[in-house]
Design a protein around this motif. Structure first.
Motif, PDB file in Angstrom:
ATOM      1  N   VAL A 286      20.713  37.115  65.496  1.00 22.47           N
ATOM      2  CA  VAL A 286      21.639  38.203  65.778  1.00 22.47           C
ATOM      3  C   VAL A 286      22.986  37.628  66.192  1.00 22.47           C
ATOM      4  N   VAL A 287      24.034  38.026  65.483  1.00 20.79           N
ATOM      5  CA  VAL A 287      25.405  37.659  65.831  1.00 20.79           C
ATOM      6  C   VAL A 287      26.131  38.914  66.302  1.00 20.79           C
ATOM      7  N   GLU A 288      26.740  38.840  67.468  1.00 18.57           N
ATOM      8  CA  GLU A 288      27.564  39.935  67.966  1.00 18.57           C
ATOM      9  C   GLU A 288      29.015  39.678  67.564  1.00 18.57           C
ATOM     10  N   VAL A 289      29.608  40.634  66.878  1.00 19.29           N
ATOM     11  CA  VAL A 289      30.979  40.487  66.399  1.00 19.29           C
ATOM     12  C   VAL A 289      31.948  40.694  67.561  1.00 19.29           C
ATOM     13  N   LYS A 290      32.791  39.717  67.786  1.00 19.53           N
ATOM     14  CA  LYS A 290      33.807  39.820  68.827  1.00 19.53           C
ATOM     15  C   LYS A 290      35.169  40.209  68.258  1.00 19.53           C
ATOM     16  N   ALA A 291      35.408  39.826  67.008  1.00 22.26           N
ATOM     17  CA  ALA A 291      36.662  40.194  66.338  1.00 22.26           C
ATOM     18  C   ALA A 291      36.387  40.243  64.843  1.00 22.26           C
ATOM     19  N   SER A 292      36.972  41.224  64.188  1.00 23.37           N
ATOM     20  CA  SER A 292      36.771  41.367  62.747  1.00 23.37           C
ATOM     21  C   SER A 292      38.051  41.913  62.124  1.00 23.37           C
ATOM     22  N   LYS A 293      38.389  41.375  60.972  1.00 19.85           N
ATOM     23  CA  LYS A 293      39.560  41.851  60.246  1.00 19.85           C
ATOM     24  C   LYS A 293      39.224  41.944  58.767  1.00 19.85           C
ATOM     25  N   THR A 294      39.385  43.149  58.224  1.00 21.15           N
ATOM     26  CA  THR A 294      39.139  43.373  56.798  1.00 21.15           C
ATOM     27  C   THR A 294      40.462  43.679  56.111  1.00 21.15           C
ATOM     28  N   LYS A 295      40.751  42.926  55.060  1.00 17.88           N
ATOM     29  CA  LYS A 295      41.940  43.183  54.253  1.00 17.88           C
ATOM     30  C   LYS A 295      41.488  43.531  52.843  1.00 17.88           C
ATOM     31  N   SER A 296      41.858  44.719  52.408  1.00 16.52           N
ATOM     32  CA  SER A 296      41.492  45.169  51.059  1.00 16.52           C
ATOM     33  C   SER A 296      42.748  45.383  50.235  1.00 16.52           C
ATOM     34  N   LYS A 297      42.669  45.013  48.986  1.00 13.38           N
ATOM     35  CA  LYS A 297      43.783  45.250  48.079  1.00 13.38           C
ATOM     36  C   LYS A 297      43.238  45.491  46.676  1.00 13.38           C
ATOM     37  N   VAL A 298      44.051  46.145  45.865  1.00  8.22           N
ATOM     38  CA  VAL A 298      43.667  46.439  44.490  1.00  8.22           C
ATOM     39  C   VAL A 298      44.604  45.684  43.558  1.00  8.22           C
ATOM     40  N   GLU A 299      44.015  45.003  42.564  1.00  7.16           N
ATOM     41  CA  GLU A 299      44.816  44.268  41.589  1.00  7.16           C
ATOM     42  C   GLU A 299      44.468  44.719  40.176  1.00  7.16           C
ATOM     43  N   LEU A 300      45.444  44.570  39.282  1.00  4.90           N
ATOM     44  CA  LEU A 300      45.203  44.839  37.866  1.00  4.90           C
ATOM     45  C   LEU A 300      44.854  43.515  37.181  1.00  4.90           C
ATOM     46  N   VAL A 301      43.631  43.437  36.690  1.00  7.40           N
ATOM     47  CA  VAL A 301      43.171  42.237  35.996  1.00  7.40           C
ATOM     48  C   VAL A 301      42.785  42.643  34.575  1.00  7.40           C
ATOM     49  N   GLU A 302      43.575  42.160  33.615  1.00  5.95           N
ATOM     50  CA  GLU A 302      43.370  42.507  32.204  1.00  5.95           C
ATOM     51  C   GLU A 302      43.327  44.023  32.018  1.00  5.95           C
ATOM     52  N   ASP A 303      44.336  44.679  32.636  1.00  9.78           N
ATOM     53  CA  ASP A 303      44.515  46.131  32.544  1.00  9.78           C
ATOM     54  C   ASP A 303      43.366  46.921  33.159  1.00  9.78           C
ATOM     55  N   LYS A 304      42.603  46.272  34.045  1.00  8.52           N
ATOM     56  CA  LYS A 304      41.515  46.964  34.723  1.00  8.52           C
ATOM     57  C   LYS A 304      41.633  46.745  36.221  1.00  8.52           C
ATOM     58  N   LEU A 305      41.439  47.817  37.004  1.00  9.87           N
ATOM     59  CA  LEU A 305      41.567  47.729  38.458  1.00  9.87           C
ATOM     60  C   LEU A 305      40.407  46.944  39.055  1.00  9.87           C
ATOM     61  N   LEU A 306      40.739  46.054  39.993  1.00 10.52           N
ATOM     62  CA  LEU A 306      39.743  45.267  40.717  1.00 10.52           C
ATOM     63  C   LEU A 306      40.023  45.371  42.211  1.00 10.52           C
ATOM     64  N   LEU A 307      39.001  45.774  42.975  1.00 15.46           N
ATOM     65  CA  LEU A 307      39.118  45.864  44.427  1.00 15.46           C
ATOM     66  C   LEU A 307      38.696  44.535  45.045  1.00 15.46           C
ATOM     67  N   LYS A 308      39.595  43.927  45.829  1.00 15.65           N
ATOM     68  CA  LYS A 308      39.283  42.676  46.516  1.00 15.65           C
ATOM     69  C   LYS A 308      39.180  42.936  48.014  1.00 15.65           C
TER      70      LYS A 308
END
Length: 411
Positions: free
Chosen positions: A273-295
């Motif tokens: 068991v790991v207790e999270v003390k700090a967390s940061k999520t960065k999400s972005k959307v890119e166009l890859v070969e004319d198709k949307l990709l969520l990173k």
């Protein structure tokens, strides 16, 4: 001098008049509402209010907490039902101290836009009131239940929602936050509550079981209609995705291969068991070969607070294996939630459409009307990095034997 005294007196009189509460209400003239349940009965709204009984109205007993009374009324609209309460209850209901609004499941499936409109438009209710759905039941059936130490059932439910930050299997959402999502054209996930039976431990109680409340999970809305629920683990993934995960637990397994050489002096368990003390999520959307990709990139700092497996954390290789297994579990949480959102609900509950709008405004103009049909097929890529910043007071578990040679190897 006399002229100055007259002017000063006039100023003081005006100040008193302007600062007075012309619309104030005496406490003995109102019934202070602590919690509200809203259901539909036929084509009528059914309101259930938990009203606190002033101490002067109850017998003064040592150790006795505040008493409450429940008031029900019906009406064609919310305000109609609220005013009709005065026909059966001797005080005007006062909503300024209302802390939670519970929506019956059938009502939530029908749509709640008109209800939200009333509670954010009227001057009395607070926009910070918490909103939740009674899972599998009418709202009034989960009221009047007090399974904790809080003074009233309404306060007990409010405190349960506040506790969500300790495990992140739930969330709390206010009226104002719901409205913000709704007006932005985004879908919402709100709190849930359901009653469950638990074995009674107190031998002085006559009943074998007692009823308590459980706020695990989340209620998923498409616009203003309830369409389903996330489980507790799916809410962990949800909270990672919307960057609201902190102080929760990540519970994961590791292969038996990592402890194959251990000589156990006590039982070996399965989980870490790991207790999270700090967390940061960065999400972005890119166009890859004319198709949307969520990173999705997630960075976590956590503490290993429990090890039932028997791992010798003094080994750097073992610590790296723990980080890797923990990161894999976080990815599983996120994938599970995304898959349910895409395949079952076919609804964007993470405001990903807004990311497309920000990154590719011209493209968004073209696809915004069709986003709900595009989202279920959206590809994604997840990267999770875990840093275990502390492993407790001992590196060597008490359930394994470590000889001198192995100690040298692990240094």
């Amino acid at each position: 001098m006399r002229y100055k005294s007259i002017i000063l007196s006039i100023i003081l009189i005006i100040a008193v008049l302007l600062s007075s509460c012309t619309s104030s209400q005496e406490i003995e003239d109102v019934g202070i509402v602590l919690a509200t349940g809203i259901d539909m009965e036929g084509d009528k709204y059914l309101l259930t209010h938990e009203v606190i009984v002033p101490k002067s109205s109850v017998s003064d007993k040592i150790g006795q907490g505040p008493n409450v009374q429940y008031v029900q009324s019906k009406g064609d609209t919310i305000i109609d039902a609220l005013r009709n309460a005065s026909l059966v209850f001797d005080k005007k209901l006062f909503l300024a101290h209302n802390r939670v609004i519970i929506l019956g499941e059938d009502l939530a499936k029908r749509g709640i836009g008109d209800i939200i409109n009333f509670y954010v438009s009227d001057v009395e209710p607070r926009e910070s009131t918490l909103l939740l759905v009674a899972k599998g039941s009418p709202a009034h059936e989960v009221m009047g239940i007090k399974g904790g130490l809080s003074d009233t059932p309404g306060k007990y439910l409010f405190d349960l929602l506040e506790n969500h930050r300790f495990n992140l299997k739930a969330r709390d959402l206010t009226l104002n936050e719901f409205l913000r999502y709704f007006l932005a054209g985004e879908n919402v996930v709100v709190s849930t509550v359901q009653k469950i039976e638990q074995k009674e431990i107190d031998k002085e109680e006559e009943k074998p079981n007692r009823t308590i409340l459980d706020v695990t999970g989340g209620a998923v809305f498409r616009k203003d209609r309830l369409i389903g629920y996330y489980t507790g683990d799916e809410m962990k993934g949800f909270n990672f995705l919307i960057d609201e995960f902190e102080n929760g637990l990540i519970i994961f397994k590791m292969s038996d291969e990592v402890v194959k050489d251990n000589k156990f002096v006590a039982r070996s368990g399965q989980y870490l068991v790991v207790e999270v003390k700090a967390s940061k999520t960065k999400s972005k959307v890119e166009l890859v070969e004319d198709k949307l990709l969520l990173k999705i990139d997630v960075n976590i700092e956590g503490v290993l607070i429990e090890d039932t497996k028997g791992l010798n954390i003094s080994s750097q290789a073992m610590l790296e294996a723990v980080r890797s297994a923990c990161a894999k579990k976080v990815e599983e949480y996120i994938v599970r939630t995304l898959e349910k959102s895409q395949k079952e609900f076919k609804t964007d509950t993470f405001s990903i459409g807004n990311l497309v709008h920000i990154s590719y405004p011209d493209l968004w103009k073209e696809i915004s009307d069709d986003w709900e049909s595009i989202f279920p097929d959206l590809d994604y890529k997840i990267n999770v990095k875990v840093d275990v910043i502390r492993v407790g007071l001992i590196n060597t578990p008490v359930n394994i034997e470590i000889d001198e040679e192995r100690l040298k190897e692990n240094k």
